[in-house]
Write an enzyme that holds these catalytic residues in place. Structure first.
Site, PDB file in Angstrom:
ATOM      1  N   ASN A  10     -23.465 -10.883 -80.879  1.00  0.00           N
ATOM      2  CA  ASN A  10     -23.911 -11.388 -79.573  1.00  0.00           C
ATOM      3  C   ASN A  10     -24.702 -10.269 -78.906  1.00  0.00           C
ATOM      4  O   ASN A  10     -24.118  -9.299 -78.419  1.00  0.00           O
ATOM      5  CB  ASN A  10     -22.681 -11.773 -78.731  1.00  0.00           C
ATOM      6  N   LYS A  12     -26.379 -10.364 -76.244  1.00  0.00           N
ATOM      7  CA  LYS A  12     -26.383 -10.475 -74.777  1.00  0.00           C
ATOM      8  C   LYS A  12     -27.819 -10.303 -74.243  1.00  0.00           C
ATOM      9  O   LYS A  12     -28.760 -10.716 -74.917  1.00  0.00           O
ATOM     10  CB  LYS A  12     -25.386  -9.490 -74.171  1.00  0.00           C
ATOM     11  N   HIS A  96     -18.711 -18.094 -73.025  1.00  0.00           N
ATOM     12  CA  HIS A  96     -18.433 -16.655 -73.020  1.00  0.00           C
ATOM     13  C   HIS A  96     -17.874 -16.251 -71.652  1.00  0.00           C
ATOM     14  O   HIS A  96     -18.281 -16.799 -70.619  1.00  0.00           O
ATOM     15  CB  HIS A  96     -19.722 -15.883 -73.323  1.00  0.00           C
ATOM     16  N   GLU A  98     -18.490 -13.864 -69.793  1.00  0.00           N
ATOM     17  CA  GLU A  98     -19.512 -13.447 -68.823  1.00  0.00           C
ATOM     18  C   GLU A  98     -20.140 -14.662 -68.153  1.00  0.00           C
ATOM     19  O   GLU A  98     -20.515 -14.608 -66.979  1.00  0.00           O
ATOM     20  CB  GLU A  98     -20.564 -12.571 -69.518  1.00  0.00           C
ATOM     21  N   GLU A 168     -11.628 -13.661 -77.177  1.00  0.00           N
ATOM     22  CA  GLU A 168     -12.168 -12.426 -76.629  1.00  0.00           C
ATOM     23  C   GLU A 168     -11.388 -12.069 -75.371  1.00  0.00           C
ATOM     24  O   GLU A 168     -11.691 -12.600 -74.289  1.00  0.00           O
ATOM     25  CB  GLU A 168     -13.643 -12.613 -76.262  1.00  0.00           C
ATOM     26  N   SER A 214     -14.872  -5.129 -78.159  1.00  0.00           N
ATOM     27  CA  SER A 214     -14.932  -3.759 -78.678  1.00  0.00           C
ATOM     28  C   SER A 214     -14.614  -3.671 -80.168  1.00  0.00           C
ATOM     29  O   SER A 214     -14.006  -2.702 -80.627  1.00  0.00           O
ATOM     30  CB  SER A 214     -14.017  -2.831 -77.870  1.00  0.00           C
TER      31      SER A 214
HETATM   32  P1  13P Z   1     -18.312  -5.822 -77.084  1.00  0.00           P
HETATM   33  O1  13P Z   1     -18.234  -5.837 -78.599  1.00  0.00           O
HETATM   34  O2  13P Z   1     -19.458  -5.040 -76.559  1.00  0.00           O
HETATM   35  O3  13P Z   1     -17.001  -5.443 -76.468  1.00  0.00           O
HETATM   36  O4  13P Z   1     -18.603  -7.337 -76.635  1.00  0.00           O
HETATM   37  C1  13P Z   1     -17.830  -8.340 -77.149  1.00  0.00           C
HETATM   38  C2  13P Z   1     -18.423  -9.633 -76.758  1.00  0.00           C
HETATM   39  O5  13P Z   1     -18.456  -9.976 -75.584  1.00  0.00           O
HETATM   40  C3  13P Z   1     -18.993 -10.476 -77.809  1.00  0.00           C
HETATM   41  O6  13P Z   1     -19.286 -11.750 -77.354  1.00  0.00           O
END
Ligand code: 13P
Length: 254
Positions: A10, A12, A96, A98, A168, A214
């Site tokens: 992802n 982002k 997600h 976010e 997540e 992470s």
């Molecule tokens: P990180 O791997 O940067 O923690 O992000 C995880 C994530 O949100 C994948 O969708």
């Protein structure tokens, strides 16, 4: 029940179209022709057009990071499932944390997107997970239960093979804090139970549940060894081809 690992990146809101081309080219060459593990990258919408011609000859599949539940019309700024399919997009990340946190998405609104995705031959990667406060209040399992049941309401049994979930924990995203292998397995096993209750034993046990938060080359192997962890949804570490492909290698080694 054997489930093929899926390692998805992802990206982002990172990478311009030309940066995406460089990153996909490097990832495709490192992934090579192996087919034991499915690999998917989810660049921003603006990179999908260039990306779709690049992945045509490769083992890397394409995903999007969001989509509208609406098929078309007066929805300024939105992208439909059909627009994504036309670019050979296979997967779409939905719900997600976010998007829940910053864009007001709810289990109910995400449910409409999940249903629209499968109606249009897109495979949803439906994200669930608790916040730090929810974990500290011992509400993790209740939260993911509501997310699974409400987010997957009316999901057709015939489409179960196209469904992917991603657990997540919100407190582990972009923080460097990872769930321990045991914490991840506990929630994944619980979600597996919910899925078998919803869809039946065999369909429920065929659904892949990815871990995200992470995940990086140093911790991927332990997480991927857990019986109900079927891959990863990788944020930060997916922006570096070597790190991302090292996680793919950890899955190949299982
Ligand atoms: P990180 O791997 O940067 O923690 O992000 C995880 C994530 O949100 C994948 O969708």
């Amino acid at each position: 029940m054997s489930r093929k690992y899926l390692i998805a990146g992802n990206w982002k809101m990172n990478t311009t179209p030309s940066e995406s081309v460089d990153l996909i080219t490097e990832i495709s060459s490192l992934v090579g022709q192996q087919s034991q593990v499915q690999v998917c990258v989810c660049p921003p919408f603006t990179s999908l057009h260039k990306a779709s011609s690049l992945v045509e000859q490769s083992q890397v599949q394409l995903g999007a990071q969001n989509m509208s539940a609406e098929p078309s019309g007066a929805y300024t700024g939105e992208i439909s499932a059909e627009m994504l399919r036309d670019l050979y997009v296979n997967y779409v990340i939905l719900g997600h944390s976010e998007r829940r946190q910053y864009f007001g998405e709810t289990n109910e609104s995400i449910n409409l997107k999940v249903l629209a995705a499968v109606q249009n031959n897109l495979k949803p990667i439906y994200c669930i997970g608790e916040t730090l406060v929810e974990r500290e209040e011992n509400r993790t399992l209740d939260i993911v239960k509501a997310q699974v049941i409400e987010g997957l309401a009316n999901f057709p049994l015939t489409e179960v093979e196209n469904l992917v979930l991603a657990y997540e924990p919100v407190w582990a995203i972009g923080t460097g804090k990872t769930a321990t292998d045991e914490m991840a397995q506990e929630v994944h096993a619980y979600v597996r139970g919910l899925l078998t209750d919803l869809f039946g034993d065999i369909p429920g046990s065929s659904i892949r549940i990815l871990y995200g938060g992470s995940m990086k080359p140093e911790n991927a192997s332990g997480l991927l060894s857990q019986p109900d962890v079927d891959g990863g949804l990788i944020g930060g570490a997916s922006l570096n081809a070597k790190s991302f492909c090292s996680i793919v290698d950890s899955a190949i080694d299982k």
